[in-house]
Design an enzyme around this catalytic site. Structure first.
Site, mmCIF file in Angstrom:
data_model
loop_
_atom_site.group_PDB
_atom_site.id
_atom_site.type_symbol
_atom_site.label_atom_id
_atom_site.label_comp_id
_atom_site.label_asym_id
_atom_site.label_seq_id
_atom_site.Cartn_x
_atom_site.Cartn_y
_atom_site.Cartn_z
ATOM 1 N N LEU A 18 11.985 -19.635 -3.894
ATOM 2 C CA LEU A 18 10.829 -18.959 -3.279
ATOM 3 C C LEU A 18 9.570 -19.188 -4.129
ATOM 4 O O LEU A 18 9.622 -19.041 -5.350
ATOM 5 C CB LEU A 18 11.135 -17.453 -3.224
ATOM 6 C CG LEU A 18 10.004 -16.529 -2.787
ATOM 7 C CD1 LEU A 18 9.849 -16.552 -1.273
ATOM 8 C CD2 LEU A 18 10.274 -15.097 -3.257
ATOM 9 N N HIS A 40 3.255 3.177 -8.945
ATOM 10 C CA HIS A 40 3.090 1.754 -9.249
ATOM 11 C C HIS A 40 4.345 1.202 -9.927
ATOM 12 O O HIS A 40 4.783 0.086 -9.656
ATOM 13 C CB HIS A 40 1.865 1.534 -10.136
ATOM 14 C CG HIS A 40 0.572 1.914 -9.459
ATOM 15 N ND1 HIS A 40 0.275 1.532 -8.171
ATOM 16 C CD2 HIS A 40 -0.497 2.645 -9.884
ATOM 17 C CE1 HIS A 40 -0.924 2.000 -7.834
ATOM 18 N NE2 HIS A 40 -1.401 2.693 -8.848
ATOM 19 N N ASP A 48 0.830 -1.210 0.000
ATOM 20 C CA ASP A 48 0.000 0.000 0.000
ATOM 21 C C ASP A 48 0.866 1.262 0.000
ATOM 22 O O ASP A 48 1.940 1.282 0.618
ATOM 23 C CB ASP A 48 -0.891 -0.022 1.257
ATOM 24 C CG ASP A 48 -2.095 0.887 1.116
ATOM 25 O OD1 ASP A 48 -2.290 1.477 0.033
ATOM 26 O OD2 ASP A 48 -2.839 1.018 2.101
HETATM 27 C C1 FPP Z 1 -1.598 0.111 -3.567
HETATM 28 O O1 FPP Z 1 -1.165 1.433 -3.566
HETATM 29 C C2 FPP Z 1 -1.056 -0.619 -4.688
HETATM 30 C C3 FPP Z 1 -1.761 -1.203 -5.692
HETATM 31 C C4 FPP Z 1 -3.219 -1.237 -5.830
HETATM 32 C C5 FPP Z 1 -1.078 -1.861 -6.792
HETATM 33 C C6 FPP Z 1 0.095 -2.697 -6.394
HETATM 34 C C7 FPP Z 1 0.889 -2.926 -7.574
HETATM 35 C C8 FPP Z 1 2.218 -2.923 -7.632
HETATM 36 C C9 FPP Z 1 3.146 -2.723 -6.519
HETATM 37 C C10 FPP Z 1 2.809 -3.133 -8.933
HETATM 38 C C11 FPP Z 1 3.667 -4.321 -9.051
HETATM 39 C C12 FPP Z 1 3.147 -5.612 -8.672
HETATM 40 C C13 FPP Z 1 3.525 -6.758 -9.263
HETATM 41 C C14 FPP Z 1 3.191 -8.040 -8.628
HETATM 42 C C15 FPP Z 1 4.279 -6.792 -10.517
HETATM 43 P P1 FPP Z 1 -2.242 2.552 -3.723
HETATM 44 O O2 FPP Z 1 -2.356 2.879 -5.160
HETATM 45 O O3 FPP Z 1 -3.519 2.121 -3.091
HETATM 46 O O4 FPP Z 1 -1.581 3.709 -2.944
HETATM 47 P P2 FPP Z 1 -2.319 4.865 -2.147
HETATM 48 O O5 FPP Z 1 -3.053 4.199 -1.014
HETATM 49 O O6 FPP Z 1 -1.202 5.727 -1.692
HETATM 50 O O7 FPP Z 1 -3.249 5.538 -3.099
#
Ligand code: FPP
Length: 242
Positions: free
Chosen positions: A127, A33, A16
């Site tokens: 892993l 991201h 997050d």
């Molecule tokens: C949450 O941050 C994150 C996500 C919904 C996407 C997670 C995706 C990645 C880390 C990309 C890579 C993953 C893989 C497996 C290749 P948020 O957007 O909710 O952040 P915020 O709460 O600050 O808005």
């Protein structure tokens, strides 16, 4: 391999804070991201190095489809590129990739990239990386219940065959229970992440935003895990001997 500290066998990470990380830098959310992918790559290699056997990452929840079409489309492209290209460094290190979640309504190009990385790594014994994509615990419990009802209806199982282990074996992936769940960015929620598997997990909520959750932060988390007294509903050893 680390011999002094206890290393959790199965670690879950709710990644997050990508959006906030980018906003703080005056960048579009997509940049957060993208930085998150770099963190995923580093962290997975580090977890493999310290001896974590299973890692589950919450990449996209069933509820994340409520985000703007632009952000969803960006994330879908990012997943596709990650599985086809970016995450090849993990494949080279023997990481076995599996997925948890519903295939519908993921775009065909993402499903193709998912199927390829699963196929390419299926015989690896490093892993095991379980990527939760279009995942939600509620959906998983519904889908597992339907699967088990079908088995019963077809006469393949008896009612008494259904017990906690049987349910675990029939979840999206048959993985050991989670020992440790980390949610970055200071939010204190589970958000529908592996609720069956996390029944006895320890939880850790660092303030750090996911792109900044580097190897050093992971080691701090392991230190915290080593200070927990896991009792699994029983009494701790010191008390037992009294
Ligand atoms: C949450 O941050 C994150 C996500 C919904 C996407 C997670 C995706 C990645 C880390 C990309 C890579 C993953 C893989 C497996 C290749 P948020 O957007 O909710 O952040 P915020 O709460 O600050 O808005």
């Amino acid at each position: 391999m680390d011999t002094e500290r206890k290393i959790p066998n199965h670690v879950g990470i709710i990644m997050d804070g990508n959006g906030r990380w980018a906003t703080k830098r005056g960048l579009p959310r997509s940049a957060g991201h993208k930085a998150g992918v770099e963190t995923v790559k580093k962290l997975c290699l580090h977890m493999a190095d310290v001896g974590v056997k299973y890692a589950s990452l919450y990449a996209f929840s069933t509820e994340n489809f409520k985000r703007s079409a632009d952000e969803v489309n960006y994330l879908m492209d990012l997943f596709m590129i990650s599985f086809n290209k970016e995450m090849r460094t993990l494949v080279d290190r023997g990481v076995k990739v599996v997925f948890s979640g519903r295939r519908e309504p993921l775009p065909g190009k993402v499903l193709k990239a998912m199927d390829k990385i699963v196929e390419d790594t299926k015989d690896f014994d490093g892993l095991t990386l379980n990527i939760c994509l279009n995942y939600g615990s509620h959906a998983e419990i519904v889908d597992t219940t339907k699967k088990i009802c079908e088995m019963y209806k077809n006469g393949e199982i008896e009612l008494d065959d259904i017990n906690p282990e049987f349910i675990q074996h029939n979840l999206y992936q048959d993985l050991p229970p989670l020992d440790f769940v980390i949610r970055t960015s200071g939010e204190l929620r589970v958000s529908n992440f592996m609720m069956y598997q996390a029944s006895y997990a320890e939880f850790y909520f660092p303030e750090v935003l996911f792109p900044d959750f580097n190897e050093e932060e992971f080691d701090k988390a392991i230190d915290a895990f080593n200070h927990r007294n896991r009792r699994f509903g029983g009494v701790n050893n010191e008390k037992k001997s009294n």
